[in-house]
Write a protein that holds these residues in place. Structure first.
Motif, PDB file in Angstrom:
ATOM      1  N   GLY A  88     -21.757   1.805  11.851  1.00 10.37           N
ATOM      2  CA  GLY A  88     -20.727   1.624  10.672  1.00 10.37           C
ATOM      3  C   GLY A  88     -21.045   2.900   9.772  1.00 10.37           C
ATOM      4  N   PHE A  89     -22.516   2.848   9.181  1.00 14.10           N
ATOM      5  CA  PHE A  89     -22.994   3.652   8.240  1.00 14.10           C
ATOM      6  C   PHE A  89     -22.724   5.311   8.801  1.00 14.10           C
ATOM      7  CE2 PHE A  89     -26.149   6.403   6.968  1.00 14.10           C
ATOM      8  CZ  PHE A  89     -26.157   6.466   5.413  1.00 14.10           C
ATOM      9  N   TYR A  90     -23.109   5.462  10.085  1.00 11.69           N
ATOM     10  CA  TYR A  90     -22.961   6.590  10.718  1.00 11.69           C
ATOM     11  C   TYR A  90     -21.707   7.261  10.869  1.00 11.69           C
ATOM     12  CZ  TYR A  90     -28.066   6.791  11.160  1.00 11.69           C
ATOM     13  OH  TYR A  90     -29.443   6.678  10.711  1.00 11.69           O
ATOM     14  N   GLN A  91     -20.844   6.319  11.337  1.00 12.33           N
ATOM     15  CA  GLN A  91     -19.368   6.561  11.234  1.00 12.33           C
ATOM     16  C   GLN A  91     -18.715   6.898   9.878  1.00 12.33           C
ATOM     17  OE1 GLN A  91     -17.298   3.440  13.365  1.00 12.33           O
ATOM     18  NE2 GLN A  91     -18.993   3.421  14.835  1.00 12.33           N
ATOM     19  N   GLN A  92     -19.221   6.241   8.763  1.00 15.02           N
ATOM     20  CA  GLN A  92     -18.691   6.545   7.532  1.00 15.02           C
ATOM     21  C   GLN A  92     -19.270   8.011   6.991  1.00 15.02           C
ATOM     22  OE1 GLN A  92     -20.234   3.651   4.884  1.00 15.02           O
ATOM     23  NE2 GLN A  92     -19.550   4.364   3.092  1.00 15.02           N
ATOM     24  N   ILE A  93     -20.331   8.443   7.475  1.00 15.84           N
ATOM     25  CA  ILE A  93     -20.735   9.653   6.947  1.00 15.84           C
ATOM     26  C   ILE A  93     -20.083  10.895   7.651  1.00 15.84           C
ATOM     27  CG2 ILE A  93     -22.694   8.858   6.236  1.00 15.84           C
ATOM     28  CD1 ILE A  93     -24.375  10.181   8.382  1.00 15.84           C
ATOM     29  N   PRO A 101     -14.899   9.495  14.940  1.00 18.63           N
ATOM     30  CA  PRO A 101     -16.126   9.501  14.339  1.00 18.63           C
ATOM     31  C   PRO A 101     -17.113   8.458  15.287  1.00 18.63           C
ATOM     32  CG  PRO A 101     -14.587   9.171  12.427  1.00 18.63           C
ATOM     33  CD  PRO A 101     -13.828   9.329  13.885  1.00 18.63           C
ATOM     34  N   LYS A 102     -16.357   7.356  15.845  1.00 22.39           N
ATOM     35  CA  LYS A 102     -17.107   6.539  16.737  1.00 22.39           C
ATOM     36  C   LYS A 102     -17.901   7.213  17.945  1.00 22.39           C
ATOM     37  CE  LYS A 102     -17.075   2.196  19.313  1.00 22.39           C
ATOM     38  NZ  LYS A 102     -16.179   1.015  19.627  1.00 22.39           N
ATOM     39  N   MET A 146     -21.939  13.859   2.413  1.00 19.81           N
ATOM     40  CA  MET A 146     -22.722  12.683   1.640  1.00 19.81           C
ATOM     41  C   MET A 146     -23.188  13.108   0.449  1.00 19.81           C
ATOM     42  SD  MET A 146     -25.012  10.740   4.740  1.00 19.81           S
ATOM     43  CE  MET A 146     -25.849   9.538   3.653  1.00 19.81           C
ATOM     44  N   GLY A 152     -20.475   5.130  -2.408  1.00 20.99           N
ATOM     45  CA  GLY A 152     -19.953   4.360  -1.183  1.00 20.99           C
ATOM     46  C   GLY A 152     -20.919   4.559  -0.176  1.00 20.99           C
ATOM     47  N   PHE A 153     -22.031   5.521  -0.352  1.00 18.98           N
ATOM     48  CA  PHE A 153     -23.153   5.271   0.693  1.00 18.98           C
ATOM     49  C   PHE A 153     -24.253   4.323   0.214  1.00 18.98           C
ATOM     50  CE2 PHE A 153     -21.056   9.435   1.456  1.00 18.98           C
ATOM     51  CZ  PHE A 153     -20.610   9.200   2.800  1.00 18.98           C
TER      52      PHE A 153
END
Length: 188
Positions: A88-93, A101-102, A146, A152-153
């Motif tokens: 989830g963190f990596y998809q968010q960035i 993103p997934k 980022m 949000g990070f």
């Protein structure tokens, strides 16, 4: 004297026979799995301290390079593994506008782990190095995203800006351990 891991081993007795017959002035001793080759002076030679055999060892630079290589491999293996532990963190960035993103997180995680392992395998080390450098370049937009939008990070903004030049240091690290040799030329 030098160390080798190949070739037939002579026992000390056989080496002495070689020496006595003057057929050869070199002998090979086996210690475990390592062969030691010694230059044996002829009977008439006087032996001085300077004539004592020396063992060639890996240079400190070579040993350091191996340590750096293992550290880089571990770094990229763990970084790639994190893509699967906290996806989830990596998809968010992944910056907006990039597709799926997934899927990008899965591909980049696998690529980081493959590159990390590749650094440890001589025949593919160079290819792995180039792949990791290209991956660092490909992931750079996520680092910029980022830094520009740190909300949000949960990471301090100054640290995100510090990460940008760190990507160049990571690329240099990979270059040193995978692509260039000790003399500075492109190598193995």
């Amino acid at each position: 004297m030098y160390v080798s891991r190949v070739g037939p081993a002579l026992t000390k007795n056989a080496a002495e026979k070689f020496h006595a017959s003057n057929c050869s002035r070199r002998a090979l001793y086996r210690i475990g799995m390592i062969d030691l080759r010694l230059k044996i002076p002829a009977m008439s030679d006087q032996i001085t301290i300077g004539d004592m055999p020396q063992i060639k060892t890996a240079s400190a630079g070579h040993s350091g390079r191996i340590g750096l290589r293992w550290a880089a491999a571990g770094f990229f293996l763990l970084a790639g593994l994190n893509h699967f532990l906290i996806p989830g963190f990596y998809q968010q960035i992944v910056p907006p506008g990039f597709p799926s993103p997934k899927m990008l997180v899965i591909i980049s995680g696998l690529a980081e782990m493959a590159g990390g392992l590749g650094l440890l395998i001589r025949p593919v080390r160079r290819l792995a190095g180039w792949g990791l450098i290209l991956l660092l370049i490909a992931m750079f937009p996520a680092n910029i995203y980022m830094a520009v939008y740190p909300e949000g990070f949960g990471i301090l903004p100054w640290f995100l800006w510090l990460r940008l030049p760190a990507q160049g240091l990571f690329a240099a690290w990979v270059w040193i351990v995978a692509i260039s040799d000790e003399s500075g030329r492109e190598g193995r």
